[in-house]
Design a protein around this motif. Structure first.
Motif, PDB file in Angstrom:
ATOM      1  N   ARG A 137       0.845  -1.200   0.000  1.00 26.35           N
ATOM      2  CA  ARG A 137       0.000   0.000   0.000  1.00 26.35           C
ATOM      3  C   ARG A 137       0.881   1.251   0.000  1.00 26.35           C
ATOM      4  N   LEU A 138       0.378   2.286  -0.657  1.00 31.04           N
ATOM      5  CA  LEU A 138       1.090   3.553  -0.748  1.00 31.04           C
ATOM      6  C   LEU A 138       0.158   4.711  -0.425  1.00 31.04           C
ATOM      7  N   SER A 139       0.734   5.780   0.074  1.00 30.77           N
ATOM      8  CA  SER A 139       0.002   7.044   0.128  1.00 30.77           C
ATOM      9  C   SER A 139       0.788   8.047  -0.704  1.00 30.77           C
ATOM     10  N   ALA A 140       0.203   9.195  -0.936  1.00 28.52           N
ATOM     11  CA  ALA A 140       0.873  10.216  -1.741  1.00 28.52           C
ATOM     12  C   ALA A 140       0.579  11.592  -1.173  1.00 28.52           C
ATOM     13  N   SER A 141       1.503  12.519  -1.396  1.00 21.44           N
ATOM     14  CA  SER A 141       1.313  13.920  -1.029  1.00 21.44           C
ATOM     15  C   SER A 141       1.332  14.745  -2.302  1.00 21.44           C
ATOM     16  N   VAL A 142       0.540  15.822  -2.312  1.00 20.80           N
ATOM     17  CA  VAL A 142       0.398  16.632  -3.527  1.00 20.80           C
ATOM     18  C   VAL A 142       0.534  18.115  -3.191  1.00 20.80           C
ATOM     19  N   GLY A 143       1.268  18.814  -4.050  1.00 22.05           N
ATOM     20  CA  GLY A 143       1.334  20.271  -3.997  1.00 22.05           C
ATOM     21  C   GLY A 143       0.878  20.842  -5.319  1.00 22.05           C
ATOM     22  N   CYS A 144       0.026  21.842  -5.276  1.00 22.89           N
ATOM     23  CA  CYS A 144      -0.529  22.439  -6.496  1.00 22.89           C
ATOM     24  C   CYS A 144      -0.252  23.940  -6.546  1.00 22.89           C
ATOM     25  N   SER A 145      -0.235  24.469  -7.757  1.00 27.19           N
ATOM     26  CA  SER A 145      -0.216  25.920  -7.929  1.00 27.19           C
ATOM     27  C   SER A 145      -1.103  26.274  -9.112  1.00 27.19           C
ATOM     28  N   LEU A 146      -1.667  27.473  -9.092  1.00 23.11           N
ATOM     29  CA  LEU A 146      -2.562  27.930 -10.152  1.00 23.11           C
ATOM     30  C   LEU A 146      -1.934  29.067 -10.940  1.00 23.11           C
ATOM     31  N   PHE A 147      -2.115  29.008 -12.248  1.00 27.79           N
ATOM     32  CA  PHE A 147      -1.681  30.065 -13.149  1.00 27.79           C
ATOM     33  C   PHE A 147      -2.740  31.162 -13.137  1.00 27.79           C
ATOM     34  N   TYR A 148      -2.317  32.387 -12.790  1.00 34.64           N
ATOM     35  CA  TYR A 148      -3.250  33.505 -12.758  1.00 34.64           C
ATOM     36  C   TYR A 148      -2.851  34.625 -13.710  1.00 34.64           C
ATOM     37  N   SER A 149      -1.545  34.752 -13.949  1.00 37.18           N
ATOM     38  CA  SER A 149      -1.043  35.936 -14.651  1.00 37.18           C
ATOM     39  C   SER A 149      -0.090  35.536 -15.757  1.00 37.18           C
ATOM     40  N   GLY A 150      -0.108  36.303 -16.846  1.00 38.96           N
ATOM     41  CA  GLY A 150       0.799  36.044 -17.957  1.00 38.96           C
ATOM     42  C   GLY A 150       2.263  36.232 -17.602  1.00 38.96           C
ATOM     43  N   ASP A 151       2.533  36.840 -16.437  1.00 35.63           N
ATOM     44  CA  ASP A 151       3.925  37.025 -16.004  1.00 35.63           C
ATOM     45  C   ASP A 151       4.549  35.734 -15.476  1.00 35.63           C
ATOM     46  N   GLU A 152       3.722  34.738 -15.156  1.00 36.86           N
ATOM     47  CA  GLU A 152       4.221  33.500 -14.561  1.00 36.86           C
ATOM     48  C   GLU A 152       4.758  32.565 -15.647  1.00 36.86           C
ATOM     49  N   THR A 153       5.905  31.979 -15.351  1.00 35.22           N
ATOM     50  CA  THR A 153       6.508  31.010 -16.263  1.00 35.22           C
ATOM     51  C   THR A 153       6.268  29.594 -15.740  1.00 35.22           C
ATOM     52  N   THR A 154       6.573  28.618 -16.592  1.00 31.64           N
ATOM     53  CA  THR A 154       6.447  27.222 -16.171  1.00 31.64           C
ATOM     54  C   THR A 154       7.314  26.954 -14.950  1.00 31.64           C
ATOM     55  N   GLU A 155       8.513  27.493 -14.956  1.00 28.69           N
ATOM     56  CA  GLU A 155       9.436  27.264 -13.833  1.00 28.69           C
ATOM     57  C   GLU A 155       8.872  27.838 -12.536  1.00 28.69           C
ATOM     58  N   ILE A 156       8.277  29.031 -12.623  1.00 29.04           N
ATOM     59  CA  ILE A 156       7.688  29.648 -11.430  1.00 29.04           C
ATOM     60  C   ILE A 156       6.537  28.795 -10.908  1.00 29.04           C
ATOM     61  N   LEU A 157       5.671  28.327 -11.811  1.00 27.19           N
ATOM     62  CA  LEU A 157       4.525  27.512 -11.397  1.00 27.19           C
ATOM     63  C   LEU A 157       4.980  26.209 -10.750  1.00 27.19           C
ATOM     64  N   VAL A 158       5.983  25.564 -11.342  1.00 28.47           N
ATOM     65  CA  VAL A 158       6.482  24.300 -10.792  1.00 28.47           C
ATOM     66  C   VAL A 158       7.149  24.537  -9.443  1.00 28.47           C
ATOM     67  N   ASN A 159       7.908  25.624  -9.313  1.00 27.26           N
ATOM     68  CA  ASN A 159       8.542  25.934  -8.025  1.00 27.26           C
ATOM     69  C   ASN A 159       7.495  26.159  -6.935  1.00 27.26           C
ATOM     70  N   LYS A 160       6.405  26.832  -7.286  1.00 33.18           N
ATOM     71  CA  LYS A 160       5.333  27.054  -6.314  1.00 33.18           C
ATOM     72  C   LYS A 160       4.684  25.732  -5.918  1.00 33.18           C
ATOM     73  N   ALA A 161       4.470  24.850  -6.915  1.00 34.00           N
ATOM     74  CA  ALA A 161       3.881  23.542  -6.613  1.00 34.00           C
ATOM     75  C   ALA A 161       4.809  22.725  -5.712  1.00 34.00           C
ATOM     76  N   GLU A 162       6.114  22.819  -5.941  1.00 31.39           N
ATOM     77  CA  GLU A 162       7.078  22.094  -5.104  1.00 31.39           C
ATOM     78  C   GLU A 162       7.101  22.662  -3.684  1.00 31.39           C
ATOM     79  N   THR A 163       6.956  23.986  -3.554  1.00 29.92           N
ATOM     80  CA  THR A 163       6.857  24.594  -2.223  1.00 29.92           C
ATOM     81  C   THR A 163       5.619  24.081  -1.493  1.00 29.92           C
ATOM     82  N   ALA A 164       4.497  24.020  -2.219  1.00 26.22           N
ATOM     83  CA  ALA A 164       3.262  23.504  -1.627  1.00 26.22           C
ATOM     84  C   ALA A 164       3.428  22.032  -1.239  1.00 26.22           C
ATOM     85  N   LEU A 165       4.117  21.255  -2.080  1.00 23.88           N
ATOM     86  CA  LEU A 165       4.375  19.843  -1.771  1.00 23.88           C
ATOM     87  C   LEU A 165       5.208  19.709  -0.506  1.00 23.88           C
ATOM     88  N   TYR A 166       6.203  20.562  -0.364  1.00 28.57           N
ATOM     89  CA  TYR A 166       7.039  20.558   0.841  1.00 28.57           C
ATOM     90  C   TYR A 166       6.181  20.775   2.088  1.00 28.57           C
TER      91      TYR A 166
END
Length: 449
Positions: A137-166
């Motif tokens: 059996r396994l469990s999982a943890s998830v971090g998400c981020s939402l794109f709101y502004s054209g100023d956000e890049t893929t790297e920024i969104l992924v970094n935010k999701a990783e912060t949320a995962l942490y």
């Protein structure tokens, strides 16, 4: 023509392979970034929200070690199949690390919907996995981020999701955290505190405060615990519950600890010689083999007798690297420094650690002391700790004593040492000297030093 077609087909196949995870058949890290880049570009004129997330399998490494790498790969393939099946026609899931998966939800526009989708994924992954004749059996943890502004890049969104995962993994297994504007502000505040703390440590602006430790029978002060205190010129008073964890996480705890120990031992040199100084080591210092050398160097520089120093370590600190901690403890005890186990009963250590590490003292956590008057289990636990320490030849100090009745009850149980607001709050070096002058009645104090 056939040759040209064949070359083009081979080129496309090679390109597909470069974007594919060979084990699971899902897209890889490059595929995921490419998908998000394209979506950001498509929505440049009208930046409608969408969701990206990172999913990490909790405790996958122990399963891998237990069942073997072949079984681990089989589980990852099953995880990938479940995640792929859970995606709608608009969404994408990719494998971006050993046990990390990334997903893109173009049609998920809110934090609530992102959290709900993530909880569904965790539920899907929680069903048993076939591993030969056994199941896992396994469990999982998830971090998400939402794109709101054209100023956000893929790297920024992924970094935010990783912060949320942490944050999700810090709060326990099987959790979902969505990166919020509030979390962003909190992250900025942590960075501001970190930068200010680095400057304060460099400038020597963190100060030791001292809280008395007393003989419960006579109420005579027998020593002081050192506690770090910091007031920043811009931030004001920053509580140790805030700056100590930041120092620990950002690698500042070593220089901070050395600064406070140096100042504390310089202050304690003028105390009566029968008083000891107690000082806390953090978990990260117990995995650094230079810790003992740093302490001895400071004692040599300040001229403080090692036999008057007690080092406090926690059960949790021991668990990171027991072998390293044991060596550091042995090095310190060899020169006469006493070692105390702090916050006993609240960490993850076993009773066997008390035999292995040969502690000189044990400190009963305030959680038990605060409820000693009205909670029978706490009373029995304290009695058991005291009996055990007597058998092991260890001294005992009860922390967090705030009422006379608590002190009386501890004396009744045979506890010799106490610490808490009943006997004094932490104060700076000058106020501690004043406390000692009052305690030792002037002439006696002058004679003692």
């Amino acid at each position: 023509m056939q040759t040209t077609f064949g070359t083009g087909q081979a080129s496309r196949e090679n390109s597909d392979l470069a974007f594919t995870d060979t084990l699971t058949g899902l897209g890889n890290h490059r595929r995921f970034f490419d998908k998000v880049d394209r979506l950001i570009s498509d929505r440049a004129d009208d930046p409608a929200p969408f969701t990206v997330g990172i999913l990490d399998l909790d405790g996958f490494k122990p399963i891998n070690d237990l069942f073997g790498h072949k079984a681990g790969d089989d589980i990852l393939i099953q995880v990938a199949m479940r995640l792929r099946a859970s995606m709608d026609s608009h969404s994408t899931v990719c494998r971006i690390g050993a046990d990390e998966f990334a997903f893109l939800y173009p049609m998920v526009f809110s934090e609530e919907a992102a959290a709900e989708k993530s909880r569904m994924m965790i539920e899907i992954l929680s069903a048993p996995y076939d591993v030969g004749e056994r199941t896992a059996r396994l469990s999982a943890s998830v971090g998400c981020s939402l794109f709101y502004s054209g100023d956000e890049t893929t790297e920024i969104l992924v970094n935010k999701a990783e912060t949320a995962l942490y944050h999700a993994k810090r709060s326990g297994r099987g959790r979902v955290v969505v990166y919020t504007r509030e979390m962003e502000e909190a992250a900025k505040r942590v960075t501001r505190i970190e930068q200010a703390l680095r400057r304060a440590v460099s400038a020597g602006e963190v100060e030791p405060h001292f809280q008395p430790i007393v003989d419960l029978n006579t109420r005579r002060t027998i020593g002081f615990e050192t506690l770090a205190r910091w007031t920043d010129r811009d931030l004001g008073v920053v509580p140790p519950t805030v700056f100590i964890p930041i120092a620990e996480e950002r690698g500042i705890i070593g220089p901070l600890s050395q600064l406070v120990l140096r100042k504390a031992t310089e202050a304690a040199r003028s105390w009566p010689k029968d008083l000891f100084l107690s000082f806390n080591l953090s978990p990260s210092q117990l995995v650094d083999q230079n810790t003992g050398l740093h302490i001895l160097s400071i004692l040599d520089r300040t001229g403080f007798d090692p036999r008057r120093l007690e080092i406090e370590i926690t059960e949790t600190g021991l668990m990171n690297d027991p072998a390293s901690a044991e060596k550091i403890v042995e090095d310190l005890r060899r020169v006469g420094i006493r070692v105390s186990l702090d916050d006993f009963g609240t960490g993850q250590s076993s009773l066997g650690r008390l035999r292995e590490f040969h502690f000189d003292k044990l400190k009963i956590d305030r959680a038990f002391v605060s409820s000693i008057l009205d909670d029978r289990p706490s009373e029995h636990i304290i009695r058991a700790i005291l009996a055990m320490c007597e058998g092991l030849g260890m001294d005992v100090v009860a922390e967090g004593i705030e009422e006379e009745a608590q002190a009386d009850r501890l004396v009744q149980f045979g506890c010799a040492g106490g610490q808490g607001y009943l006997f004094g709050k932490p104060v700076d070096a000058d106020a501690t000297l004043g406390y000692l002058r009052d305690s030792y009645r002037g002439a006696v104090y002058a004679k003692a030093i």
